[in-house]
Design an enzyme around this catalytic site. Structure first.
Site, PDB file in Angstrom:
ATOM      1  N   GLU A 109       4.811  82.122  -7.045  1.00 43.07           N
ATOM      2  CA  GLU A 109       3.947  83.275  -6.793  1.00 43.07           C
ATOM      3  C   GLU A 109       2.708  82.872  -6.001  1.00 43.07           C
ATOM      4  OE1 GLU A 109       3.372  85.174 -10.673  1.00 43.07           O
ATOM      5  OE2 GLU A 109       5.237  84.254 -11.310  1.00 43.07           O
ATOM      6  N   HIS A 123       4.476  88.175  -6.410  1.00 43.52           N
ATOM      7  CA  HIS A 123       5.153  87.556  -7.564  1.00 43.52           C
ATOM      8  C   HIS A 123       6.636  87.379  -7.239  1.00 43.52           C
ATOM      9  CE1 HIS A 123       6.746  87.266 -11.626  1.00 43.52           C
ATOM     10  NE2 HIS A 123       5.607  87.595 -12.219  1.00 43.52           N
TER      11      HIS A 123
HETATM   12  C1  BG6 Z   1       4.396  85.643 -14.548  1.00 44.79           C
HETATM   13  C2  BG6 Z   1       3.575  85.239 -15.727  1.00 44.79           C
HETATM   14  O1  BG6 Z   1       3.583  85.703 -13.423  1.00 44.79           O
HETATM   15  O2  BG6 Z   1       4.943  86.950 -14.779  1.00 44.79           O
HETATM   16  C3  BG6 Z   1       4.431  85.270 -16.977  1.00 44.79           C
HETATM   17  O3  BG6 Z   1       3.032  83.941 -15.487  1.00 44.79           O
HETATM   18  C4  BG6 Z   1       5.051  86.646 -17.155  1.00 44.79           C
HETATM   19  O4  BG6 Z   1       3.640  84.914 -18.110  1.00 44.79           O
HETATM   20  C5  BG6 Z   1       5.807  86.999 -15.882  1.00 44.79           C
HETATM   21  O5  BG6 Z   1       5.907  86.631 -18.264  1.00 44.79           O
HETATM   22  C6  BG6 Z   1       6.476  88.377 -15.919  1.00 44.79           C
HETATM   23  O6  BG6 Z   1       5.535  89.373 -16.148  1.00 44.79           O
HETATM   24  P1  BG6 Z   1       6.000  90.880 -16.335  1.00 44.79           P
HETATM   25  O7  BG6 Z   1       4.755  91.657 -16.645  1.00 44.79           O
HETATM   26  O8  BG6 Z   1       6.628  91.299 -15.042  1.00 44.79           O
HETATM   27  O9  BG6 Z   1       7.005  90.871 -17.463  1.00 44.79           O
END
Ligand code: BG6
Length: 296
Positions: free
Chosen positions: A270, A168
């Site tokens: 990602e 990510h």
């Molecule tokens: C992304 C999602 O991969 O991660 C989003 O598509 C999400 O919807 C973002 O808000 C962050 O996620 P987290 O759990 O790290 O706040």
């Protein structure tokens, strides 16, 4: 530190193990052609910078560094599910891997690069989680003029298992409003805010919250940051999904660990296998997903 932990490998002089923010263990990597920082909690790359460049990986100034809370920025390793767990509302967003302590199993020089291997296996806690299966995950991080990440998952149990995974990555840009992502033209996607959308013919540009899932998409992407002229190319293998995310104003303001105006300086591209592209492994089988970042 390796003297007091018999399980740590011998470290080359290009790798230092120390204490980072919040008292968390961090590996600092000094390759000839680039530097990086990787927290053992989550095997979380929190910085990478080619020697002749500037930081490529974005971290929030507001990130928490505390037990049970993921870092905000860097490269969260999302496994074995992506986003909210489909049936267990108490399960952590993006799986348990980014909250777990990974074992640094190997660190070595490889020409101008430095290679580190982190390992995570099932524990009592993961076996009691929403994904209770035996597994071994090996995460290879290669630091140099390019950054390469490879996540290999092996099913060490006796049942066939399925999982989602994502690297990510938060990429640093000077101004998201002058940034575009090319490579996804012609691919239909799901806008997580509005639903399925047909393919577009133009690059992804940003003027509002953007949260897109591209399935069946193996294409390389390029993030072009017009404010600096920098281009970051993301080339992947073993990955059939790509997610593009920027929270924009309201969502940034709603997140405690994300500065209100920090959304202008990042974009997530990602590398994933999620939803219909989730991975299925028979007993003993392995799967590898990898990604390489290069800068021009
Ligand atoms: C992304 C999602 O991969 O991660 C989003 O598509 C999400 O919807 C973002 O808000 C962050 O996620 P987290 O759990 O790290 O706040």
């Amino acid at each position: 530190m390796s003297a007091i932990d018999p399980h740590l490998p011998e470290l080359p002089s290009s790798v230092e193990l120390g204490i980072g923010q919040g008292g968390l263990a961090v590996a600092r990597v000094f390759a000839r052609t680039g530097t990086a920082e990787i927290y053992l909690r989550g095997a979380h790359v929190s910085a990478w910078e080619p020697t002749d460049g500037s930081p490529v990986i974005w971290m929030s100034e507001q990130s928490e560094y505390a037990p049970g809370v993921p870092l905000r920025g860097g490269v969260p390793v999302c496994f074995p599910w992506f986003a909210a767990h489909p049936t267990d509302a108490t399960a952590p967003s993006h799986g348990f891997a980014r909250l777990a302590d990974w074992h640094l199993a190997e660190a070595r020089d490889a020409g101008d690069d430095v290679v580190l291997v982190f390992v995570l296996t099932d524990t009592e806690a993961t076996r009691a989680s929403a994904w209770p299966h035996p597994f071994e995950a090996r995460y290879t991080v290669t630091v140099g003029a390019e950054l390469s990440l490879a996540l290999q998952v092996t099913n060490t149990g006796s049942l066939t298992v399925g999982f989602e995974e994502a690297l990510h990555t938060y990429l640093a840009v000077a101004d998201i409003r002058q940034t575009e992502v090319t490579g996804l033209e012609g691919a239909p996607f799901t806008d997580r805010l509005t639903g399925p959308r047909p393919a577009e013919t133009t690059p992804v540009r940003f003027d509002a919250e953007t949260d897109r899932i591209y399935l069946n998409s193996t294409a390389a992407t390029t993030v072009t940051d017009a404010a600096t002229g920098r281009r970051i190319t993301v080339t992947k293998q073993g990955s059939a999904s790509t997610v593009v995310w920027n929270p924009w104003i309201d969502k940034a303001a709603a997140m405690a660990d994300f500065g209100d105006t920090e959304y202008t300086g990042m974009v997530c591209v990602e590398t994933c296998n999620i939803r219909d592209n989730a991975v299925t492994l028979t007993p003993g089988a392995s799967h590898e997903m990898s990604v390489r970042y290069s800068v021009a």
